[in-house]
Structures are given as structure tokens and as C-alpha cells.
Design a protein around this motif. Structure first.
Motif, PDB file in Angstrom:
ATOM      1  N   UNK A 282       0.735  -1.267   0.001  1.00  0.00           N
ATOM      2  CA  UNK A 282       0.184   0.015   0.016  1.00  0.00           C
ATOM      3  C   UNK A 282       0.989   1.286   0.008  1.00  0.00           C
ATOM      4  N   UNK A 283       0.096   2.307  -0.536  1.00  0.00           N
ATOM      5  CA  UNK A 283       0.989   3.649  -0.473  1.00  0.00           C
ATOM      6  C   UNK A 283       0.073   4.934   0.107  1.00  0.00           C
ATOM      7  N   UNK A 284       1.082   5.766   0.582  1.00  0.00           N
ATOM      8  CA  UNK A 284       0.422   7.126   1.298  1.00  0.00           C
ATOM      9  C   UNK A 284       1.340   7.946   0.588  1.00  0.00           C
ATOM     10  N   UNK A 285       0.548   8.979  -0.099  1.00  0.00           N
ATOM     11  CA  UNK A 285       1.629  10.271  -0.475  1.00  0.00           C
ATOM     12  C   UNK A 285       1.455  11.181   0.260  1.00  0.00           C
ATOM     13  N   UNK A 286       2.345  12.095   0.382  1.00  0.00           N
ATOM     14  CA  UNK A 286       2.520  13.258   1.160  1.00  0.00           C
ATOM     15  C   UNK A 286       3.011  14.408   0.428  1.00  0.00           C
ATOM     16  N   UNK A 287       2.463  15.657   0.305  1.00  0.00           N
ATOM     17  CA  UNK A 287       3.042  16.581  -0.252  1.00  0.00           C
ATOM     18  C   UNK A 287       2.485  16.878  -1.806  1.00  0.00           C
ATOM     19  N   UNK A 288       2.893  17.958  -2.256  1.00  0.00           N
ATOM     20  CA  UNK A 288       2.488  18.261  -3.695  1.00  0.00           C
ATOM     21  C   UNK A 288       2.943  17.256  -4.803  1.00  0.00           C
ATOM     22  N   UNK A 289       1.918  16.917  -5.389  1.00  0.00           N
ATOM     23  CA  UNK A 289       1.942  15.829  -6.476  1.00  0.00           C
ATOM     24  C   UNK A 289       2.178  16.614  -7.778  1.00  0.00           C
ATOM     25  N   UNK A 290       3.082  16.583  -8.583  1.00  0.00           N
ATOM     26  CA  UNK A 290       3.431  17.281  -9.887  1.00  0.00           C
ATOM     27  C   UNK A 290       2.165  16.835 -10.810  1.00  0.00           C
ATOM     28  N   UNK A 291       1.719  17.833 -11.749  1.00  0.00           N
ATOM     29  CA  UNK A 291       0.563  17.461 -12.586  1.00  0.00           C
ATOM     30  C   UNK A 291       0.957  16.395 -13.486  1.00  0.00           C
ATOM     31  N   UNK A 292       2.296  16.448 -14.060  1.00  0.00           N
ATOM     32  CA  UNK A 292       2.707  15.251 -14.847  1.00  0.00           C
ATOM     33  C   UNK A 292       3.742  14.662 -14.324  1.00  0.00           C
ATOM     34  N   UNK A 293       3.987  13.387 -14.467  1.00  0.00           N
ATOM     35  CA  UNK A 293       5.042  12.376 -13.959  1.00  0.00           C
ATOM     36  C   UNK A 293       5.255  11.627 -14.989  1.00  0.00           C
ATOM     37  N   UNK A 294       6.472  11.281 -15.560  1.00  0.00           N
ATOM     38  CA  UNK A 294       6.924  10.473 -16.349  1.00  0.00           C
ATOM     39  C   UNK A 294       6.714   8.832 -15.983  1.00  0.00           C
TER      40      UNK A 294
END
Length: 642
Positions: A150-162
Motif C-alpha cells: 500500500x502507498x501513502x503520498x504526502x506533499x505536492x504531487x506534480x501535474x505530470x509524472x513520467x
């Protein structure tokens, strides 16, 4: 006085302007070519690791190799999946905490026992804490799979990710049975060296973005008993990862820098496990089952080694995370590099005037300025794992120093040119060069040294001068002296003086010339032939043909700058010079164009012959006269002297 100081300061400032422009140019290049220069920077970081690898710490990873011995004992690859199941069971029975198969098994075994073998392997994977490998790419998906963690994402996620779109995994039964799935793909740098190990991977699917762990990270998760990960992101990409209670700093692409040790990961042959022999190294270990037989494994160059198998790289990445040891290039690294570049260049430019006449001190200053960033970079690397590039600031300092040296050289050349213009009418070019190169005043006192003297004049010049007009005489003399000057200077002779229709030159002064006899003789013979060859053209222009005599003698003379304070000349004084003048007159008596003195003949390295014995004015007794065989008339008997 104040005005003079201000003018002097302005002149000094103008001299420094060009150096400062070079510093600014180097700074602009550092900004404009940051991409290409990064390759040079990476090589510097590799050199850090080569000199001081990461200190080895406790690492639970053990590699179980399906090596050549295993294939010889159990058949060629691919094996029946039942044999792989036996291997997994054997590793587990030896006490391994986690078993990772660095293998992708996307197709069913079609051998007669294939179905049974696949079932046995799926069962073995389910019984133990195991992980399988997957590979991401942009090709069509083979054997779809979902991340286990499982994953938890913290912070600002970029609009586009390669990310990638396709996935190659093992059969669904295998993927479902395994406790973990991790990506084994690597991304070397453009030069082919693997310096960055991705820990997190992105896959773009129709349902959204999947976040995949690397194979090494998934093994560490299982080893720590974790169920998932926490990733921190910012506008640039990934920032950090939390696993097993520790924080792993990430590069924006989700990778860490590979920091190698000088030790090898322990290896056990799979044939030992399959033969029923356990191994104590596997107790509580992270076991990576890997293909290492010749032709079946992939090797990659790393910062310290020309080729390493992928399993070793996974092991190093796990060791780094467990030890909390990471190489990080600080965000202010480029700024510090550029600041160092500018400051060191300015410092050297400021010191260049003071150091211009102190070569040793100048070299020490340059060495200190160039070495300082290396010392700083080495300390930051060894103490904190921080990467600063010392090479580019040091190279910039050396380039600035080289430019300043060139500027000083050009100024020195201008001084020499001025000196040559002032003294060329009094001194020979070689003496002017010696004076220009000297850091002291001209040496007015003479020095004793062996020299070879050449004296040549025009035969019958007295009679010729009575028959010709003044202009015609001048053309004849200038023609001969021009030819003599060419042949003497071609052989690095020093022209002492012109005396009417005669020229006096010598060799082995002011510079040492071990072959001074040979040079003088070569010049004399060349001058004789040159005069003969030029006579036809000279006569065709309405001038009389000329014949010359050449005398060459060797001996110890006083050579130096002789004269008064108002006028001096670099000349030779001594008995051999006077003897050469007397010898020249014997060419008329012997009717040959070249004679050699006894001093020359005594040390000659070429054959000479005695041409006669004469009494010379000013010298007691008879003096033997010599020449070379090709000059002496063949009709006369001659005694050869070596």
C-alpha cells in the motif's frame, strides 16, 4: 605623486580587465553547458567512491546463484518449476527470512511435468515470505499484476509524472502467491554507468497511476514486516521515502545514488541447496535467487567496477537503506561551484602581478587554489556523503592562470622585441635572445670556452675594387656577405663582425653546441658551393664572378661582451681567432678554397688531410694546414689525419 599613483592604478586595472573577462566567460560556460559538464561531474563523484568506498556494514543479503555448477548438476535453463520450488523450500529450510526471485516467469511450463511443476512453485511461493520480479516498459503488457504494498503520498504531487505503460510479470498464480512484487529494471546514465538506483517507479494505466517499488525496496519491506510505504513529493518530483521507521532521501526521479563498498555480497551455489546441504549464512537472511551462469546474467558498469551483476546492485541498495548511508548532491552545490570559480579566479588575477617574477611561489599559489576545492569536496564526501564537484572550479582556476601566464608572456615578448630592435644592430640575434631571456644585467665579463671560428673573404678583392666603381663594389660585397650570413645562421652560428669584404663567425657561444666543429665545416663548405652556384646568375646581371677563401680553426678563447659603457659587442678574443685570420691567406698559396687549422684537425670527428706547412705571421714555428679530402686536389699526395 597622487596623480602618478592614480594613473598607475588605472594601468594595472586595465591589465586585469582581460583576466576578469575570462572569469566571466568561464562562468557563462558553466551556466550554459551545465548538461554536458554534468558528465564530467559524475566522473569526479565516481573517483570519490574509487578512492574511498562506503564503509561496509552488516547486510543480511545473501545471493543464491543458479550458476554453471548448478546447470551442470540439474540441467540447462530454463528449469522445471518443480526444481525452482525445491530451491525455494531449501532456502527457507536454511532459515532465510525473505526469499526474492530476481526472475520473471511470464509463461507456463509446457514440458510433460510443467503443470505439476508450476503448481509446486506457486505453493512454495505461498508458503514462505517471497518476492518476485516484474519489469516495466512501454511494450504490451504481459501477465498483468498489481502492486502488493500500500502507498501513502504526502506533499505536492506534480501535474505530470513520467512513467511506463506496459508491465511484464510472472504468471498470475505466481504473482498472487508471492508476498511481494518489485521492479528489477535499471536505468544507466548516458555513458552506460549505473550510478542511480530507482526505488520507486510509476506506471500509467487506464485506471490511473500505479506506484511500484523496486525489487530491493520490496525485499526490505518484507524483511521489516511492513505493509506499505509513505512517499513525500514536491513540485520537482519525489523527495523522500519512509520505510521501517527510517527516512530515505530520494532524487526527483525516485532514485538513490549507488554508494558501493569494497566488499562482495556472499554467494551460495544453488546446487548446494538442492543437494540437501543447508548453509548457515542463510539464517535470518534476505536471500536473492539470481541467474549467474555464463550468458544468462546481465552485467552493468558501476562507479567503482567495470561490471557487476544486478543482484549485487540490489544488495548494495538494501545495505545503504539499512545503514542509512546516502550520497546526496546538495541543492546549493552548483551555486558554490560557481562562486568558488569566480573567487579563485579573481584571487589569482589579483596575485598575478606580485607572482609574475616568482615562479615557484606562483606555482604554489596555483596549487593551493586548485587543491582547496578538492580538500573541501573530499571532506564533505567522507563526513556527510555530500557531493561537491571540485574539478570544474579547479580547472577554471588553472585556465585563468594559464591565460594570465599567456598575457605575461606576451608582455615579456613585447619587451624582448623592443630589446631586439634596440640592440640588433650591435649584437648577433643569439646574443640579443640571451640578453632578453636573462633576469639579470648583461654579463660584460668574458668566459673561457672552446669555440670554432670561421673567417671568409673575397679573393682578389683589392684588385677588383680598383677596377670597379663604388656602387658596383657595394653590390659585390653585399652579395657575398648576404650569402655568408644565410649559411652561417642556418647552422646557428654567431656572426662576430663584418670586416670589409670578410666575415668572422664562431660556434659554441653563447649557447653550448657539442657539434660546433661539424656546424662550422658544414657552413664553410655550403658557402663555397653557394658562391659557385650563384656566380652564373650574378654574372648574368652584369656583375663580376667572385671566388672566396674560408679558414676554420678551433681553440680556447675569451667570449663575452667587450667594449665600453657607451658601446660594446659580443665577440671572441684569443690566439685561435688570430690564427684563423692568418690561415685564410694560405688558401691563395694552396689554391684551394678551404683550409683547417691544427686545433680543428686535432679534435675533428670527420676525416681531414694535411695540405701543407706554413709559417704564419705572429706565430712561432711552422703550422700544419689541413683541409677535407674533397677539397684537396687529387693529384697531390695527402696524409689523412683523423
Amino acid at each position: 605623486m597622487v596623480g602618478w599613483r592614480w594613473a598607475d592604478w588605472r594601468q594595472a586595472a586595465r591589465r586585469k580587465t582581460s583576466g576578469l573577462m575570462v572569469v566571466l566567460l568561464l562562468l557563462a560556460c558553466h551556466l550554459a553547458f551545465d548538461g554536458p559538464l554534468s558528465r564530467l561531474r559524475e566522473r569526479t563523484y565516481d573517483f570519490y567512491q574509487f578512492l574511498a568506498p562506503r564503509q561496509a556494514t552488516s547486510n543480511p543479503v545473501v545471493i543464491v546463484s543458479i550458476d554453471d555448477a548448478s546447470l551442470n548438476a540439474h540441467g540447462r535453463w530454463p528449469w522445471n518449476r518443480g526444481l525452482l520450488a525445491d530451491l525455494v523450500d531449501g532456502v527457507a529450510e536454511s532459515g532465510a527470512a525473505v526469499i526474492g526471485l530476481a526472475l520473471v516467469l511470464p509463461e507456463a511450463d509446457i514440458s510433460p511435468d510443467g503443470i505439476a511443476g508450476d503448481k509446486r512453485l506457486a505453493s512454495a511461493l505461498a508458503k514462505h515470505r517471497t518476492a518476485l520480479a516484474v519489469s516495466l516498459g512501454n511494450e504490451a503488457t504481459v501477465s498483468e499484476a498489481e502492486p502488493k504494498a500500500g502507498w501513502s503520498i504526502v506533499g505536492q504531487v506534480p501535474e505530470t509524472l513520467p512513467g511506463f505503460t506496459g508491465l511484464t510479470g510472472s504468471l498470475p498464480d505466481f504473482s498472487s502467491a508471492a508476498a511481494g512484487l518489485g521492479v528489477i529494471r535499471t536505468l544507466p546514465d548516458p555513458d552506460g554507468v549505473l550510478r542511480h538506483v530507482p526505488l520507486l517507479w510509476l506506471r500509467n494505466t487506464a485506471q490511473g497511476v500505479q506506484l511500484w517499488p523496486s525489487f530491493a525496496l520490496e525485499l526490505l519491506r518484507l524483511y521489516a514486516g511492513e505493509n506499505g510505504y509513505v512517499a513525500r513529493m514536491n513540485a520537482a518530483g519525489f523527495d523522500a521515502l519512509r520505510i521501517a521507521g527510517t527516512i530515505v532521501p530520494l532524487e526527483p526521479q525516485g532514485s538513490i545514488r549507488l554508494w558501493e563498498t569494497d566488499t562482495n555480497t556472499p554467494r551460495i551455489s544453488a546446487s548446494n541447496i538442492l543437494s540437501g546441504h543447508g548453509d548457515p549464512l542463510l539464517r535470518n537472511a534476505i536471500a536473492i535467487v539470481d541467474l549467474s551462469a555464463v550468458g544468462l546474467t546481465q552485467y552493468l558498469p558501476t562507479p567503482t567496477r567495470p561490471a557487476r551483476p544486478g543482484a549485487d546492485i540490489h544488495a548494495d541498495a538494501i545495505g545503504q537503506m539499512l545503514a542509512g548511508s546516502y550520497l546526496v548532491e546538495p541543492t546549493q552545490a552548483r551555486t558554490l561551484e560557481r562562486l568558488w570559480l569566480v573567487l579563485s579566479g579573481i584571487v589569482f588575477i589579483g596575485l598575478s602581478g606580485v607572482l609574475a617574477e616568482r615562479v615557484v611561489l606562483s606555482a604554489l599559489a596555483l596549487a593551493l587554489l586548485s587543491a582547496t576545492p578538492f580538500v573541501f569536496g573530499a571532506l564533505e564526501y567522507s563526513l556527510q556523503g555530500a557531493l561537491y564537484d571540485p574539478l570544474q572550479p579547479a580547472l577554471a582556476t588553472i585556465l585563468v592562470a594559464g591565460f594570465e601566464g599567456y598575457v605575461l608572456y606576451r608582455r615579456s615578448e613585447q619587451r624582448r622585441s623592443t630589446l631586439a630592435r634596440q640592440f640588433s644592430q650591435f649584437l648577433s640575434p643569439s646574443v640579443v635572445q640571451r640578453l632578453a631571456n636573462s633576469d639579470t644585467e648583461a654579463i660584460l665579463s668574458g668566459e673561457k670556452r672552446e669555440i670554432t671560428i670561421l673567417l671568409s673573404d673575397i679573393r682578389g678583392f683589392t684588385t677588383m675594387s680598383e677596377q670597379l666603381g663604388a656602387q658596383e663594389i657595394g653590390k659585390v660585397v653585399n652579395h657575398f656577405l648576404g650569402l655568408a650570413t644565410d649559411e652561417i645562421l642556418k647552422r646557428d652560428g654567431t656572426i662576430d663582425k663584418f670586416m670589409g669584404d670578410a666575415v668572422l663567425a664562431f660556434w659554441n657561444a653563447p649557447l653550448d653546441q657539442p657539434d660546433h666543429r661539424e656546424r662550422a665545416l658544414e657552413a664553410g663548405l655550403a658557402l663555397i658551393e653557394r658562391v659557385k652556384r650563384e656566380n652564373a646568375g650574378f654574372a648574368a646581371r652584369g656583375h663580376p664572378s667572385i671566388e672566396i677563401g674560408v679558414a676554420i680553426e678551433t681553440g680556447i678563447c675569451s667570449v663575452g661582451n667587450f667594449g665600453s659603457e657607451r658601446r660594446f659587442d659580443y665577440t671572441a678574443i684569443g690566439s685561435p681567432v688570430n690564427r684563423a685570420a692568418r690561415l685564410e691567406s694560405t688558401t691563395k698559396k694552396l689554391r684551394i678554397p678551404l683550409v683547417l687549422g691544427p686545433g680543428f684537425a686535432q679534435g675533428a670527428s670527420m676525416p681531414v688531410v694535411q695540405a701543407g706547412v706554413f709559417e704564419l705571421q705572429g706565430f712561432k714555428g711552422e703550422v700544419s694546414i689541413f683541409t677535407v679530402p674533397e677539397i684537396y686536389p687529387s693529384s697531390r699526395s695527402a696524409e689523412e689525419v683523423v
